[in-house]
Design an enzyme around this catalytic site. Structure first.
Site, short mmCIF file in Angstrom:
data_model
loop_
_atom_site.label_atom_id
_atom_site.label_comp_id
_atom_site.label_asym_id
_atom_site.label_seq_id
_atom_site.Cartn_x
_atom_site.Cartn_y
_atom_site.Cartn_z
N ASN A 1 -42.83 27.43 -52.73
CA ASN A 1 -41.91 26.37 -53.17
C ASN A 1 -42.47 25.07 -52.62
OD1 ASN A 1 -39.86 24.62 -53.66
ND2 ASN A 1 -38.25 25.85 -52.69
N ARG B 1 -42.04 28.32 -57.50
CA ARG B 1 -40.78 27.72 -57.95
C ARG B 1 -41.11 26.37 -58.59
NH1 ARG B 1 -36.88 23.70 -54.96
NH2 ARG B 1 -35.25 23.63 -56.51
N HIS C 1 -31.08 24.57 -60.16
CA HIS C 1 -30.62 25.68 -59.32
C HIS C 1 -30.46 26.97 -60.14
CE1 HIS C 1 -28.48 22.71 -56.35
NE2 HIS C 1 -29.68 23.02 -55.90
N LEU D 1 -23.61 25.50 -53.00
CA LEU D 1 -23.32 24.34 -52.16
C LEU D 1 -24.29 24.27 -50.98
CD1 LEU D 1 -19.45 24.93 -52.06
CD2 LEU D 1 -20.76 23.64 -53.76
N GLY E 1 -28.42 20.08 -51.87
CA GLY E 1 -28.15 19.83 -53.28
C GLY E 1 -27.07 20.82 -53.68
N ARG F 1 -26.82 12.76 -52.46
CA ARG F 1 -26.72 12.36 -53.87
C ARG F 1 -25.26 12.14 -54.25
NH1 ARG F 1 -30.17 17.17 -56.28
NH2 ARG F 1 -31.00 17.49 -54.20
N ASP G 1 -24.92 16.17 -43.37
CA ASP G 1 -24.81 17.57 -42.97
C ASP G 1 -23.33 17.96 -42.82
OD1 ASP G 1 -26.76 19.76 -41.46
OD2 ASP G 1 -24.68 19.76 -40.76
N MET G 2 -22.91 18.95 -43.59
CA MET G 2 -21.49 19.30 -43.61
C MET G 2 -20.97 19.75 -42.25
SD MET G 2 -18.80 19.34 -45.34
CE MET G 2 -18.82 19.45 -47.12
N ARG G 3 -21.81 20.50 -41.51
CA ARG G 3 -21.36 20.97 -40.19
C ARG G 3 -21.04 19.77 -39.28
NH1 ARG G 3 -25.70 25.32 -38.62
NH2 ARG G 3 -26.67 23.93 -40.09
N GLY H 1 -25.78 27.09 -48.30
CA GLY H 1 -25.45 26.94 -46.87
C GLY H 1 -23.97 26.68 -46.62
N ILE H 2 -23.36 25.80 -47.41
CA ILE H 2 -21.95 25.48 -47.21
C ILE H 2 -21.07 26.59 -47.79
CG2 ILE H 2 -20.11 23.81 -47.74
CD1 ILE H 2 -22.36 21.66 -48.03
N GLY H 3 -21.39 27.02 -49.00
CA GLY H 3 -20.57 28.04 -49.68
C GLY H 3 -20.56 29.37 -48.95
N GLU I 1 -33.07 33.02 -53.55
CA GLU I 1 -33.97 32.46 -54.57
C GLU I 1 -35.37 33.05 -54.46
OE1 GLU I 1 -32.20 28.57 -53.39
OE2 GLU I 1 -32.74 28.00 -55.43
P1 ADP Z 1 -30.71 23.46 -48.94
O1 ADP Z 1 -30.01 22.97 -50.16
O2 ADP Z 1 -31.58 22.43 -48.30
O3 ADP Z 1 -31.36 24.82 -49.08
P2 ADP Z 1 -28.68 24.88 -47.42
O4 ADP Z 1 -28.31 25.77 -48.55
O5 ADP Z 1 -29.33 25.50 -46.22
O6 ADP Z 1 -29.53 23.64 -47.86
O7 ADP Z 1 -27.32 24.15 -46.94
C1 ADP Z 1 -27.32 23.17 -45.96
C2 ADP Z 1 -25.88 22.73 -45.74
O8 ADP Z 1 -25.11 23.86 -45.30
C3 ADP Z 1 -25.74 21.64 -44.68
O9 ADP Z 1 -24.84 20.65 -45.12
C4 ADP Z 1 -25.14 22.42 -43.51
O10 ADP Z 1 -24.36 21.60 -42.67
C5 ADP Z 1 -24.27 23.39 -44.26
N1 ADP Z 1 -23.81 24.49 -43.37
C6 ADP Z 1 -24.54 25.46 -42.80
N2 ADP Z 1 -23.74 26.23 -42.00
C7 ADP Z 1 -22.48 25.70 -42.07
C8 ADP Z 1 -21.22 26.01 -41.50
N3 ADP Z 1 -21.09 27.03 -40.66
N4 ADP Z 1 -20.16 25.25 -41.82
C9 ADP Z 1 -20.28 24.21 -42.67
N5 ADP Z 1 -21.44 23.85 -43.25
C10 ADP Z 1 -22.53 24.58 -42.96
#
Ligand code: ADP
Length: 404
Positions: free
Chosen positions: A9, A83, A171, A199, A202, A231, A273-275, A321-323, A375
């Site tokens: 990738n 990819r 995606h 989620l 991107g 974005r 970063d959501m975390r 990562g978020i989902g 992926e």
């Molecule tokens: P990419 O699109 O670069 O592959 P990821 O699918 O790894 O990214 O997702 C990254 C996002 O997931 C970031 O915003 C990160 O903060 C979020 N994330 C990872 N773990 C958690 C968590 N436990 N709670 C909330 N958000 C999370």
């Protein structure tokens, strides 16, 4: 069937690679990052789970690939899968030929950061592994089943017919994998109507009917749709003329703002970063709280809109990562969709551990699942299948020639 597939990738400032071996859960991973800077390095793990960390100061894509792939050559991959973000109207993974390279080059105006990097990756792997079959797996391909009423913009027809201005969606590898795996878990493999929410940094949503994409939130480029890390997702397109007339901004500045300074980062003025935002919100940061609310509300709106593409709604899959990791975001998003009958089990939602798949609804209404995306695995599978089809076609031709 190829027994080991190298997945590449090649992104704009980083390269991810992985070697997937048939019948083995373990994968060799690598990430080359900060390319073109003194901090450029390759990190990863080898077969024995040994960490790799190699400094490659100022290395570009080509040099990073050479260093990374020479190490992997010892494992003798049988095929390579790339990819590719934009494949125009290509509908499936393809063996890389001069024609396919030309198609990727022609789609460059639609993915100016990604497609040139992919071409560098292809050229480098062809030089390092001249005898191996190489396959292009396109992010756009899964969405080529969208009907015209989903992929056309309400713009003058010639922009579509002469300049390919339409919705493509991205995606696709993730939406394809997650919807297949999720529908299998639900006991209705590739059957019925499902929504997926990918989620990550991107983000995008997709509506899938009987295993085929019928609509998705991203469009001509990956900027359209839901709120993402940096974005904006959907905005009034007149924002361009507003900013040009009132602030004197040119198109490049506007494009950069919408792609790199907006989304969660823009709203919170803190982080993409959501975390980090969830933590800041817990400590009373109001901008972080609003950024999270806009993210969840817009996501729910997108899912509700995409449901129009489905004759029936069996359920929803969360991934990325978020989902996959945030029970909080899943709960907040579904709180905007009670009229769809979604009934989240708080206990199942909260107890789902990182990286595990599982059902999180309370047994009534459309199903809700968390399905970790894969992926790399999907790219390896599609690569192996394209190579096998080529071998079969070659053998069939040979036996025809013998019997003639
Ligand atoms: P990419 O699109 O670069 O592959 P990821 O699918 O790894 O990214 O997702 C990254 C996002 O997931 C970031 O915003 C990160 O903060 C979020 N994330 C990872 N773990 C958690 C968590 N436990 N709670 C909330 N958000 C999370």
């Amino acid at each position: 069937m190829p027994k080991s597939v190298l997945v590449i990738n090649c992104g704009s400032s980083s390269i991810k690679f992985a070697l997937l071996l048939e019948d083995q859960d373990f994968r060799i991973h690598g990430l080359a990052e900060n390319l073109g800077t003194p901090e450029a390095r390759i990190k990863g793990v080898t077969m024995g789970n040994e960490p790799i960390d190699i400094s490659i100061p100022n290395a570009d894509h080509r040099q990073a690939l050479e260093v990374g792939l020479e190490r992997l050559a010892n494992y003798k991959p049988d095929a390579i899968g790339h990819r590719i973000v934009h494949g125009g109207t290509i509908t499936k993974a393809e063996l890389i030929t001069d024609d396919i390279i030309q198609t990727i080059r022609e789609a460059t105006p639609l993915a100016p950061l990604h497609n040139p990097a992919h071409l560098v990756g292809i050229e480098a792997t062809q030089r390092l592994f001249p005898d191996l079959p190489q396959v292009a797996v396109f992010d756009t391909a899964f969405h080529q089943t969208m009907p015209a009423h989903a992929y056309r913009y309400a713009l003058p027809k010639y922009l579509y017919t002469h300049h390919n201005v339409r919705r493509y969606g991205f995606h696709g590898t993730s939406h394809a994998y997650v919807s297949e795996r999720g529908s299998e878990l639900a006991g209705s493999f590739k059957k019925g109507g499902w929504l997926t929410a990918h989620l990550g940094n991107g983000s995008s949503t997709c509506a899938i009917w009987n295993g085929q994409s019928v609509d998705t939130s991203m469009g001509l480029t990956p900027l359209e749709g839901v709120v993402m890390g940096t974005r904006s997702g959907d905005v009034d397109p007149s924002i361009h003329s507003f900013l040009a007339s009132n602030l004197g901004w040119d198109i490049y500045k506007i494009d950069k703002m919408l792609n790199s300074q907006s989304g969660l980062l823009g709203l919170s003025d803190l982080s993409n970063d959501m975390r980090t935002l969830i933590e800041a919100s817990e400590q009373g940061n109001e901008d972080a709280t609003l950024a999270i609310e806009v993210f969840c509300y817009r996501l729910a709106k997108s899912l509700a809109a995409l449901s129009c593409g489905l004759p029936q709604l069996n359920g929803l899959f969360f991934t990325g990562g978020i989902g996959e990791n945030s029970a909080f975001i899943r709960e907040k998003t579904l709180a905007y969709l009670p009229h769809f009958g979604f009934n989240l089990s708080k206990e199942a939602n909260d107890s789902l551990k990182r990286g595990t798949e599982g059902r999180i609804d309370a047994g009534t209404g459309p199903q809700i699942w968390v399905v970790p995306t894969d992926e790399e695995g999907r790219i390896a599978k599609e690569t192996a299948s394209v190579v096998q089809n080529e071998v079969n076609a070659f053998l069939a031709k040979k036996s025809e020639a013998v019997s003639a």
